[in-house]
Scaffold this motif. Structure first.
Motif, PDB file in Angstrom:
ATOM      1  N   ASP A  27       0.897  -1.263  -0.017  1.00  0.00           N
ATOM      2  CA  ASP A  27       0.005   0.152  -0.094  1.00  0.00           C
ATOM      3  C   ASP A  27       0.849   1.193  -0.018  1.00  0.00           C
ATOM      4  O   ASP A  27       0.628   2.269  -0.820  1.00  0.00           O
ATOM      5  N   ARG A  28       1.639   1.160   0.883  1.00  0.00           N
ATOM      6  CA  ARG A  28       2.984   2.463   0.664  1.00  0.00           C
ATOM      7  C   ARG A  28       3.582   2.752  -0.397  1.00  0.00           C
ATOM      8  O   ARG A  28       3.693   3.834  -1.134  1.00  0.00           O
ATOM      9  N   PHE A  29       3.798   1.536  -1.202  1.00  0.00           N
ATOM     10  CA  PHE A  29       4.446   1.475  -2.458  1.00  0.00           C
ATOM     11  C   PHE A  29       3.582   2.302  -3.504  1.00  0.00           C
ATOM     12  O   PHE A  29       3.966   3.037  -4.296  1.00  0.00           O
ATOM     13  N   ALA A  30       2.434   1.894  -3.573  1.00  0.00           N
ATOM     14  CA  ALA A  30       1.424   2.238  -4.582  1.00  0.00           C
ATOM     15  C   ALA A  30       1.021   3.756  -4.210  1.00  0.00           C
ATOM     16  O   ALA A  30       0.856   4.318  -5.062  1.00  0.00           O
ATOM     17  N   GLU A  31       0.923   4.094  -2.994  1.00  0.00           N
ATOM     18  CA  GLU A  31       0.793   5.413  -2.595  1.00  0.00           C
ATOM     19  C   GLU A  31       1.829   6.370  -3.242  1.00  0.00           C
ATOM     20  O   GLU A  31       1.741   7.526  -3.648  1.00  0.00           O
ATOM     21  N   TRP A  32       3.023   5.751  -3.070  1.00  0.00           N
ATOM     22  CA  TRP A  32       4.374   6.572  -3.353  1.00  0.00           C
ATOM     23  C   TRP A  32       4.280   6.731  -4.862  1.00  0.00           C
ATOM     24  O   TRP A  32       4.494   7.554  -5.558  1.00  0.00           O
ATOM     25  N   ALA A  33       4.044   5.422  -5.545  1.00  0.00           N
ATOM     26  CA  ALA A  33       4.109   5.525  -7.072  1.00  0.00           C
ATOM     27  C   ALA A  33       2.927   6.433  -7.573  1.00  0.00           C
ATOM     28  O   ALA A  33       2.988   6.985  -8.808  1.00  0.00           O
ATOM     29  N   ALA A  34       1.977   6.598  -6.956  1.00  0.00           N
ATOM     30  CA  ALA A  34       0.577   7.622  -7.195  1.00  0.00           C
ATOM     31  C   ALA A  34       1.210   9.019  -6.915  1.00  0.00           C
ATOM     32  O   ALA A  34       0.507   9.829  -7.052  1.00  0.00           O
ATOM     33  N   GLY A  35       2.128   9.163  -6.212  1.00  0.00           N
ATOM     34  CA  GLY A  35       2.704  10.701  -5.901  1.00  0.00           C
ATOM     35  C   GLY A  35       1.818  11.123  -4.542  1.00  0.00           C
ATOM     36  O   GLY A  35       1.931  12.362  -4.239  1.00  0.00           O
ATOM     37  N   GLU A  36       1.535  10.058  -3.801  1.00  0.00           N
ATOM     38  CA  GLU A  36       0.869  10.490  -2.479  1.00  0.00           C
ATOM     39  C   GLU A  36       1.806  10.354  -1.339  1.00  0.00           C
ATOM     40  O   GLU A  36       1.473  10.667  -0.279  1.00  0.00           O
ATOM     41  N   ARG A  37       3.027  10.064  -1.667  1.00  0.00           N
ATOM     42  CA  ARG A  37       4.234   9.882  -0.633  1.00  0.00           C
ATOM     43  C   ARG A  37       5.316  10.502  -0.979  1.00  0.00           C
ATOM     44  O   ARG A  37       5.667  10.309  -2.410  1.00  0.00           O
ATOM     45  N   GLY A  38       6.369  11.056  -0.372  1.00  0.00           N
ATOM     46  CA  GLY A  38       7.457  11.223  -0.866  1.00  0.00           C
ATOM     47  C   GLY A  38       7.732  12.936  -0.667  1.00  0.00           C
ATOM     48  O   GLY A  38       6.990  13.421   0.238  1.00  0.00           O
ATOM     49  N   ASP A  39       8.721  13.355  -1.215  1.00  0.00           N
ATOM     50  CA  ASP A  39       9.017  14.718  -1.100  1.00  0.00           C
ATOM     51  C   ASP A  39       7.789  15.664  -1.708  1.00  0.00           C
ATOM     52  O   ASP A  39       7.101  15.077  -2.532  1.00  0.00           O
ATOM     53  N   ASP A  40       7.814  16.859  -1.381  1.00  0.00           N
ATOM     54  CA  ASP A  40       6.622  17.933  -1.961  1.00  0.00           C
ATOM     55  C   ASP A  40       6.722  18.014  -3.660  1.00  0.00           C
ATOM     56  O   ASP A  40       5.625  18.171  -4.017  1.00  0.00           O
ATOM     57  N   ASP A  41       7.671  17.905  -4.004  1.00  0.00           N
ATOM     58  CA  ASP A  41       7.813  18.008  -5.618  1.00  0.00           C
ATOM     59  C   ASP A  41       7.789  16.495  -6.185  1.00  0.00           C
ATOM     60  O   ASP A  41       7.890  16.414  -7.459  1.00  0.00           O
ATOM     61  N   TRP A  42       7.667  15.518  -5.504  1.00  0.00           N
ATOM     62  CA  TRP A  42       7.480  14.024  -6.091  1.00  0.00           C
ATOM     63  C   TRP A  42       5.791  13.929  -6.277  1.00  0.00           C
ATOM     64  O   TRP A  42       4.855  14.131  -5.827  1.00  0.00           O
ATOM     65  N   THR A  43       5.711  13.609  -8.060  1.00  0.00           N
ATOM     66  CA  THR A  43       4.409  13.693  -8.457  1.00  0.00           C
ATOM     67  C   THR A  43       3.947  12.197  -8.748  1.00  0.00           C
ATOM     68  O   THR A  43       3.161  12.050  -9.240  1.00  0.00           O
ATOM     69  N   GLY A  44       4.945  11.116  -8.583  1.00  0.00           N
ATOM     70  CA  GLY A  44       4.551   9.981  -8.904  1.00  0.00           C
ATOM     71  C   GLY A  44       5.115   9.550 -10.178  1.00  0.00           C
ATOM     72  O   GLY A  44       6.046   9.999 -10.815  1.00  0.00           O
ATOM     73  N   ILE A  45       4.881   8.248 -10.683  1.00  0.00           N
ATOM     74  CA  ILE A  45       5.318   7.824 -11.928  1.00  0.00           C
ATOM     75  C   ILE A  45       4.385   7.949 -13.092  1.00  0.00           C
ATOM     76  O   ILE A  45       4.851   7.318 -14.167  1.00  0.00           O
ATOM     77  N   THR A  46       3.288   8.277 -12.860  1.00  0.00           N
ATOM     78  CA  THR A  46       2.277   8.472 -13.969  1.00  0.00           C
ATOM     79  C   THR A  46       2.669   9.849 -14.647  1.00  0.00           C
ATOM     80  O   THR A  46       3.049  10.982 -13.730  1.00  0.00           O
ATOM     81  N   PRO A  47       2.394   9.909 -15.865  1.00  0.00           N
ATOM     82  CA  PRO A  47       2.263  11.553 -16.450  1.00  0.00           C
ATOM     83  C   PRO A  47       1.581  12.512 -15.716  1.00  0.00           C
ATOM     84  O   PRO A  47       0.565  12.218 -15.048  1.00  0.00           O
ATOM     85  N   GLU A  48       1.900  13.633 -15.613  1.00  0.00           N
ATOM     86  CA  GLU A  48       1.320  14.767 -14.939  1.00  0.00           C
ATOM     87  C   GLU A  48       0.079  14.822 -15.240  1.00  0.00           C
ATOM     88  O   GLU A  48      -1.006  15.278 -14.543  1.00  0.00           O
ATOM     89  N   ASP A  49      -0.440  14.866 -16.613  1.00  0.00           N
ATOM     90  CA  ASP A  49      -1.541  15.181 -17.349  1.00  0.00           C
ATOM     91  C   ASP A  49      -2.699  13.784 -17.291  1.00  0.00           C
ATOM     92  O   ASP A  49      -3.516  13.912 -17.990  1.00  0.00           O
ATOM     93  N   VAL A  50      -2.106  12.905 -16.357  1.00  0.00           N
ATOM     94  CA  VAL A  50      -3.066  11.517 -16.570  1.00  0.00           C
ATOM     95  C   VAL A  50      -3.699  11.222 -15.158  1.00  0.00           C
ATOM     96  O   VAL A  50      -2.836  11.497 -14.379  1.00  0.00           O
ATOM     97  N   ASP A  51      -4.912  11.359 -15.181  1.00  0.00           N
ATOM     98  CA  ASP A  51      -5.549  11.151 -13.689  1.00  0.00           C
ATOM     99  C   ASP A  51      -5.943   9.566 -13.791  1.00  0.00           C
ATOM    100  O   ASP A  51      -7.185   9.144 -13.914  1.00  0.00           O
ATOM    101  N   ARG A  52      -5.080   8.793 -13.084  1.00  0.00           N
ATOM    102  CA  ARG A  52      -5.239   7.362 -12.908  1.00  0.00           C
ATOM    103  C   ARG A  52      -4.161   6.742 -11.983  1.00  0.00           C
ATOM    104  O   ARG A  52      -3.075   7.341 -11.908  1.00  0.00           O
ATOM    105  N   ASP A  53      -4.560   5.675 -11.635  1.00  0.00           N
ATOM    106  CA  ASP A  53      -3.590   5.155 -10.715  1.00  0.00           C
ATOM    107  C   ASP A  53      -2.351   4.403 -11.493  1.00  0.00           C
ATOM    108  O   ASP A  53      -2.442   4.340 -12.883  1.00  0.00           O
ATOM    109  N   PRO A  54      -1.103   4.589 -11.062  1.00  0.00           N
ATOM    110  CA  PRO A  54       0.075   3.652 -12.000  1.00  0.00           C
ATOM    111  C   PRO A  54       0.048   2.188 -12.329  1.00  0.00           C
ATOM    112  O   PRO A  54      -0.923   1.442 -11.719  1.00  0.00           O
ATOM    113  N   THR A  55       0.364   2.066 -13.551  1.00  0.00           N
ATOM    114  CA  THR A  55       0.212   0.568 -14.311  1.00  0.00           C
ATOM    115  C   THR A  55       1.528  -0.114 -14.212  1.00  0.00           C
ATOM    116  O   THR A  55       2.512   0.629 -14.161  1.00  0.00           O
ATOM    117  N   PHE A  56       1.528  -1.373 -14.813  1.00  0.00           N
ATOM    118  CA  PHE A  56       2.836  -2.007 -15.016  1.00  0.00           C
ATOM    119  C   PHE A  56       3.796  -1.501 -15.903  1.00  0.00           C
ATOM    120  O   PHE A  56       4.927  -1.699 -15.788  1.00  0.00           O
TER     121      PHE A  56
END
Length: 416
Positions: A46-75
């Motif tokens: 759960d922590r990894f998924a939140e981090w990958a979605a940009g919900e954890r980490g530094d203030d400038d961390w936006t996750g691994i999905t493109p900034e213009d895409v509104d969805r959870d990270p994919t494989f």
């Protein structure tokens, strides 16, 4: 791949779509619903998924999905650079110890390997050298650095709980015959609590049984805590569900027998299926008693009246055979914290300021290795000899040091 009809990523490709299956495969018991590993792995995923979605980490961390895409990270968005960044995140400023960072990353790495086998990923990105490079080195902590009750600590604690139990039992059994019923119940409850605590301490101190084998683990339904039907005081044995996922007999040495026999006589469980170490948490027992009596058809007013006749719900549960749950492993830690403080035990350890349950097992391991060697200790501890040698390597190192000292002294004597 985007679903043309919705513009969304198919759910099967989202990271979280794999979590339930993975945890079921790694879990224990019926349907893979139990086990400490499953619980801990679920938390870290759960922590990894939140981090990958940009919900954890530094203030400038936006996750691994493109900034213009509104969805959870994919494989499709996972590669070794993602795991490298996550390793950096774990080793950041969260204050985690080095071995804790290694442990947390290992949960994610294990899931990544499973995903490769299941066809979610093409490669085990989490184990590539570039991904693991930011992880800290092991902190070098040796098994001998982990807490083990010293003989002095064991003696102090067992003597304290023995005195408390003796005094409480004597106070109860010597009450005058005309004492008020509720006062008699209060004295019995105090004696039961002290006797239970003494029995728990001596079992942890002398049997070397793992606390998870002895008590209830909320994360594993098979570990419901030892019951009286599992104990044979005549043969000096106790059936426990071992770490190796099977029932086995553990030895009960002489210092354990008398406290258990005295405690059982005082408790007088209505059936053999009662837990040896029931919880005494008042809220838990109150809810249990009310629910069970209601299920038996008693109205609320009658239930209140019945409870009013008893100083404690445990005593009502004993009379009506309302079986409480065993205390949990966390409950045992709380008890030992209380007893360590009350007994004024001198404890110098970087992690624990009390005598932790696992320290009783390790302390007994120290005694056995020093007295009888690794083979006997391994049998008593239900471990391989290789593992016991590794965990108690500091003992062999000390003995070798003594041998070296003796050799040096002999040479010096010959030269003198």
């Amino acid at each position: 791949m985007i679903d043309d009809s919705t513009g969304q990523e198919p759910a099967a490709r989202l990271l979280r779509s794999s979590f339930d299956r993975y945890l079921q495969d790694k879990g224990k018991g019926r349907g893979g619903e139990g086990g400490n590993y499953r619980r801990n792995a679920a938390r870290e995923l759960d922590r990894f998924a939140e981090w990958a979605a940009g919900e954890r980490g530094d203030d400038d961390w936006t996750g691994i999905t493109p900034e213009d895409v509104d969805r959870d990270p994919t494989f499709e968005e996972l590669d070794e650079r993602v795991f490298r960044e996550y390793a950096r995140h774990l080793d950041g400023d969260r204050g985690l110890k080095q071995n804790t960072v290694q442990t947390y990353y290992a949960y994610i790495s294990a899931w990544c390997g499973w995903c490769v086998n299941e066809g979610y990923l093409e490669a085990h990105y989490a184990q590539r050298a570039s991904a693991t490079a930011p992880l800290p080195d092991d902190d070098g902590r040796k098994p001998g650095d982990q807490q083990a009750w010293t003989p002095e600590q064991r003696h102090t604690l067992t003597r304290y709980v023995d005195e408390q139990a003796r005094e409480s039992i004597e106070a109860y059994t010597t009450l005058p015959s005309d004492v008020d019923l509720l006062d008699k119940q209060r004295a019995r409850y105090a004696a039961l609590k002290a006797a239970r605590d003494r029995a728990l301490v001596v079992v942890l101190a002398y049997t070397a049984v793992r606390v998870g084998e002895l008590l209830r683990d909320p994360g594993d339904p098979r570990r419901r805590g030892v019951r009286w039907e599992d104990i044979d005081l005549e043969d000096g044995s106790m059936d426990v569900y071992r770490k190796k996922q099977q029932w086995d007999a553990a030895s009960l040495p002489d210092p354990v027998i008398s406290p258990l026999r005295s405690y059982r006589k005082l408790l007088d469980p209505p059936t053999e299926r009662w837990p040896v170490f029931p919880t005494l948490d008042q809220r838990t027992l109150a809810e249990l008693v009310q629910e069970e009596l209601a299920d038996r058809g008693e109205p609320s007013k009658a239930i209140d009246e019945r409870r009013g006749e008893y100083a404690r719900d445990l005593l009502l549960a004993l009379d009506d055979d309302i079986r409480p749950p065993s205390i949990t492993t966390d409950g045992a830690r709380s008890i030992l914290q209380r007893l360590s403080t009350a007994a004024e035990i001198d404890i110098d350890h970087p992690k624990h300021d009390y005598l932790a349950p696992h320290g009783g097992r390790r302390g007994m391991g120290e005694v056995l290795v020093r007295a009888f060697g690794y083979t006997v200790a391994a049998r008593y501890l239900d471990n391989s000899e290789e593992m016991v040698r590794e965990r108690y390597s500091h003992i062999e190192a000390g003995k070798l040091g003594d041998t070296a000292t003796e050799a040096i002294n002999k040479i010096n004597d010959d030269l003198a």
